[in-house]
Design an enzyme around this catalytic site. Structure first.
Site, PDB file in Angstrom:
ATOM      1  CE  LYS A   1      20.246   7.629   4.865  1.00 25.69           C
ATOM      2  NZ  LYS A   1      19.362   6.548   5.355  1.00 25.69           N
TER       3      LYS A   1
ATOM      4  CE  LYS B   1      19.387  -0.822  -0.852  1.00 27.91           C
ATOM      5  NZ  LYS B   1      19.305   0.521  -1.464  1.00 27.91           N
TER       6      LYS B   1
ATOM      7  CB  THR C   1      14.478  10.704  -6.494  1.00 23.41           C
ATOM      8  OG1 THR C   1      14.730  10.259  -5.163  1.00 23.41           O
ATOM      9  CG2 THR C   1      15.333   9.904  -7.458  1.00 23.41           C
TER      10      THR C   1
ATOM     11  CB  SER D   1      17.983  10.030   3.043  1.00 25.65           C
ATOM     12  OG  SER D   1      16.892   9.516   2.334  1.00 25.65           O
TER      13      SER D   1
HETATM   14  P1  NAD Z   1       7.559   3.645  -8.360  1.00 20.58           P
HETATM   15  O1  NAD Z   1       7.197   2.263  -7.941  1.00 20.58           O
HETATM   16  O2  NAD Z   1       6.996   4.819  -7.648  1.00 20.58           O
HETATM   17  O3  NAD Z   1       7.207   3.848  -9.928  1.00 20.58           O
HETATM   18  C1  NAD Z   1       7.598   2.954 -10.914  1.00 20.58           C
HETATM   19  C2  NAD Z   1       6.892   3.369 -12.192  1.00 20.58           C
HETATM   20  O4  NAD Z   1       7.372   2.574 -13.273  1.00 20.58           O
HETATM   21  C3  NAD Z   1       5.374   3.170 -12.150  1.00 20.58           C
HETATM   22  O5  NAD Z   1       4.731   4.231 -12.819  1.00 20.58           O
HETATM   23  C4  NAD Z   1       5.183   1.882 -12.910  1.00 20.58           C
HETATM   24  O6  NAD Z   1       3.887   1.778 -13.482  1.00 20.58           O
HETATM   25  C5  NAD Z   1       6.239   2.055 -13.980  1.00 20.58           C
HETATM   26  N1  NAD Z   1       6.600   0.818 -14.671  1.00 20.58           N
HETATM   27  C6  NAD Z   1       6.801  -0.411 -14.147  1.00 20.58           C
HETATM   28  N2  NAD Z   1       7.092  -1.279 -15.130  1.00 20.58           N
HETATM   29  C7  NAD Z   1       7.079  -0.574 -16.288  1.00 20.58           C
HETATM   30  C8  NAD Z   1       7.304  -0.898 -17.650  1.00 20.58           C
HETATM   31  N3  NAD Z   1       7.614  -2.132 -18.020  1.00 20.58           N
HETATM   32  N4  NAD Z   1       7.212   0.094 -18.558  1.00 20.58           N
HETATM   33  C9  NAD Z   1       6.897   1.346 -18.205  1.00 20.58           C
HETATM   34  N5  NAD Z   1       6.688   1.721 -16.938  1.00 20.58           N
HETATM   35  C10 NAD Z   1       6.772   0.769 -15.999  1.00 20.58           C
HETATM   36  O7  NAD Z   1       9.168   3.666  -8.338  1.00 20.58           O
HETATM   37  P2  NAD Z   1      10.118   4.923  -8.203  1.00 20.58           P
HETATM   38  O8  NAD Z   1      10.361   5.185  -6.764  1.00 20.58           O
HETATM   39  O9  NAD Z   1       9.654   6.020  -9.084  1.00 20.58           O
HETATM   40  O10 NAD Z   1      11.484   4.303  -8.764  1.00 20.58           O
HETATM   41  C11 NAD Z   1      11.729   4.172 -10.147  1.00 20.58           C
HETATM   42  C12 NAD Z   1      13.195   3.823 -10.345  1.00 20.58           C
HETATM   43  O11 NAD Z   1      14.014   4.819  -9.738  1.00 20.58           O
HETATM   44  C13 NAD Z   1      13.669   2.499  -9.739  1.00 20.58           C
HETATM   45  O12 NAD Z   1      14.709   1.994 -10.554  1.00 20.58           O
HETATM   46  C14 NAD Z   1      14.251   2.935  -8.400  1.00 20.58           C
HETATM   47  O13 NAD Z   1      15.208   2.005  -7.907  1.00 20.58           O
HETATM   48  C15 NAD Z   1      14.916   4.225  -8.803  1.00 20.58           C
HETATM   49  N6  NAD Z   1      15.174   5.155  -7.697  1.00 20.58           N
HETATM   50  C16 NAD Z   1      14.155   5.653  -6.951  1.00 20.58           C
HETATM   51  C17 NAD Z   1      14.429   6.564  -5.936  1.00 20.58           C
HETATM   52  C18 NAD Z   1      13.338   7.187  -5.118  1.00 20.58           C
HETATM   53  O14 NAD Z   1      13.660   8.019  -4.268  1.00 20.58           O
HETATM   54  N7  NAD Z   1      12.076   6.881  -5.339  1.00 20.58           N
HETATM   55  C19 NAD Z   1      15.762   6.935  -5.669  1.00 20.58           C
HETATM   56  C20 NAD Z   1      16.783   6.418  -6.458  1.00 20.58           C
HETATM   57  C21 NAD Z   1      16.471   5.521  -7.472  1.00 20.58           C
END
Ligand code: NAD
Length: 428
Positions: free
Chosen positions: A70, A106, A190, A362
């Protein structure tokens, strides 16, 4: 976990460290240090101007002892096979720690999706599936969206697979749009998962959720629902969130000491997670520099934006009041900062436990596809809560029993579960 050019070496080093702690058999190590299978392929795509461009694609299957592989498919210009190998390895541990019956995989394509038209994107994702369809499927490897790919692309991939295999197969891919085989609750999964683990951590530390304050980095998918959950499920206050401002090309922190209103902030946030500064200011928010979130005098820090944010420098800014760090993002804490947090007795909920809510829903999506019967959002979130609470508890039990940091304990739980499945299947 931080993704750098040597990400796979880092994943192997982490594995070796925990393998030593577990005194793992050398044959088990030999299997788990490397992906079991990987596919490299070239995808020719007809561009809108009639020319042909050839893209490099990968799919890595790290370990499927516990169930089908996955993991997402990333479209990124700097993609490398080592990054994909590392991410596939981490997916094995994430699924195992969440105790969902899936392995780690992946995929990736070296491409900047912003340079493609919708038609070119569709032909590229269909080409990806044409190259790999015989080696994926609901029973052996189930991709999902990741950086640079979207639910719409998953819909095209599912359609291409169904066309090639001759039967409707929604379970080949997750992250599909709701109404097209997707699951309710995936959007919240998440962020809410992060909150369920924080709730359990506060209980363990005998802290009163209703009196706790949190500071959040980010305001995208994870951070938005973590903010809502912290207020509505835990009863605490969130004093700030932050985001990247694409116009100013810098980050800002949006602070309200008596508590931010995430629903209002979401109404003034664009699809990339950038908050409208002028509207926030009008509503009484203080706008500070992007780094301000980390030095807030709060009980809980929730880094939910990027990797490497809590590092040797920024860790010094963390206030003594902070008792819990919940890693919503992947790899927000560097190993140097980890050592400081350990020494200071901060309770860290490690990323692959804390943000496992996404992959858990998922998995629920695949289960619902298999049954061809769909749960309500409430049913999905209740099941998510049960899974996240159990996952947290098994890691905490390991940490207490072995007297190790939560991150090491999470690896120990995950690696032991995968090793056990390999043994039960007679691989070792
Ligand atoms: P997203 O793209 O929806 O949001 C990212 C956020 O971070 C945005 O608000 C952006 O403006 C902000 N950001 C970017 N650079 C920044 C900085 N320098 N300072 C402050 N804020 C900043 O992404 P997401 O889906 O919320 O994912 C965020 C993190 O969580 C990533 O590391 C991702 O790998 C991890 N993650 C996400 C999921 C998921 O289901 N969405 C699952 C597991 C892990």
């Amino acid at each position: 976990m931080a993704v750098s050019t040597n990400a796979f070496e880092m994943a192997q080093r982490q594995f070796d460290h925990v393998a030593d702690l577990l005194n793992l058999d050398s044959q088990v190590r030999e299997i788990l240090r490397w992906p079991l299978r990987e596919y490299h392929f070239r995808i020719p795509v007809r561009m809108d101007d009639g020319s042909i461009r050839v893209f490099q694609g990968f799919r890595v299957q790290h370990n499927d002892a516990r169930g089908p592989n996955k993991g997402g498919i990333r479209f990124h210009p700097a993609e490398t096979v080592d990054t994909v190998r590392a991410l596939a390895t981490w997916m094995t541990w994430k699924c195992a720690v969440a105790d969902i019956p899936l392995g780690g995989g992946k995929g990736g394509v070296i491409v900047d999706p912003a340079t493609l038209t919708d038609g070119e994107k569709e032909r590229l994702v269909r080409g990806y599936i044409q190259s790999i369809w015989k080696n994926i499927g609901p029973r052996n490897d189930v991709p999902a969206p990741d950086v640079g790919t979207t639910p719409q692309m998953m819909g095209w991939m599912m359609d291409e697979y169904s066309r090639l295999s001759g039967e409707y197969t929604p379970g080949v891919i997750t992250g599909k749009p709701v109404g097209g085989g997707g699951s309710l609750g995936r959007t919240e999964a998440t962020g809410y998962g992060v909150i369920y683990t924080i709730r359990e951590a506060l209980k363990h530390l005998q802290m009163d959720g209703s009196k706790s304050l949190a500071a959040i980095q980010g305001f995208g998918n994870v951070a938005q629902y973590a903010a809502i959950g912290f207020i509505e499920l835990i009863g605490g206050k969130v004093v700030c969130v932050s985001c990247w401002d694409r116009e100013d090309r810098t980050a800002y922190t949006f602070t309200k000491e008596d508590g931010v209103d995430p629903h209002f902030l979401m109404s003034i946030t664009d699809q990339y997670g950038s908050i409208d500064k002028a509207k926030a200011k009008d509503a009484g928010y203080k706008i500070e520099d992007g780094g301000a979130w980390i030095s807030k005098d709060v009980d809980v820090l929730i880094p939910s934006a990027l990797e490497g944010q809590i590092n040797a420098e920024t860790v010094k800014l963390i206030k003594p009041r902070v008792r819990v760090i919940a890693e919503g993002a992947n790899g927000p804490t560097t190993p140097e900062a980890d050592e400081v947090l350990k020494a200071n007795g901060v309770f860290v909920i490690p990323d692959f436990l804390c943000n496992a809510g996404g992959v858990t829903v998922s998995y629920f999506e695949g289960v619902q596809n298999d049954m061809n019967y769909y749960w309500t959002k409430q049913e999905v979130l209740e099941r998510l809560d049960t899974k996240m609470t159990q996952a947290f508890q098994s890691v905490l039990d390991m940490a207490l029993k072995e007297n190790v940091f939560m991150r090491d304990a999470a690896y120990m739980v995950a690696i032991a579960r995968v090793a056990k499945a390999m043994e039960l299947r007679g691989w070792i």
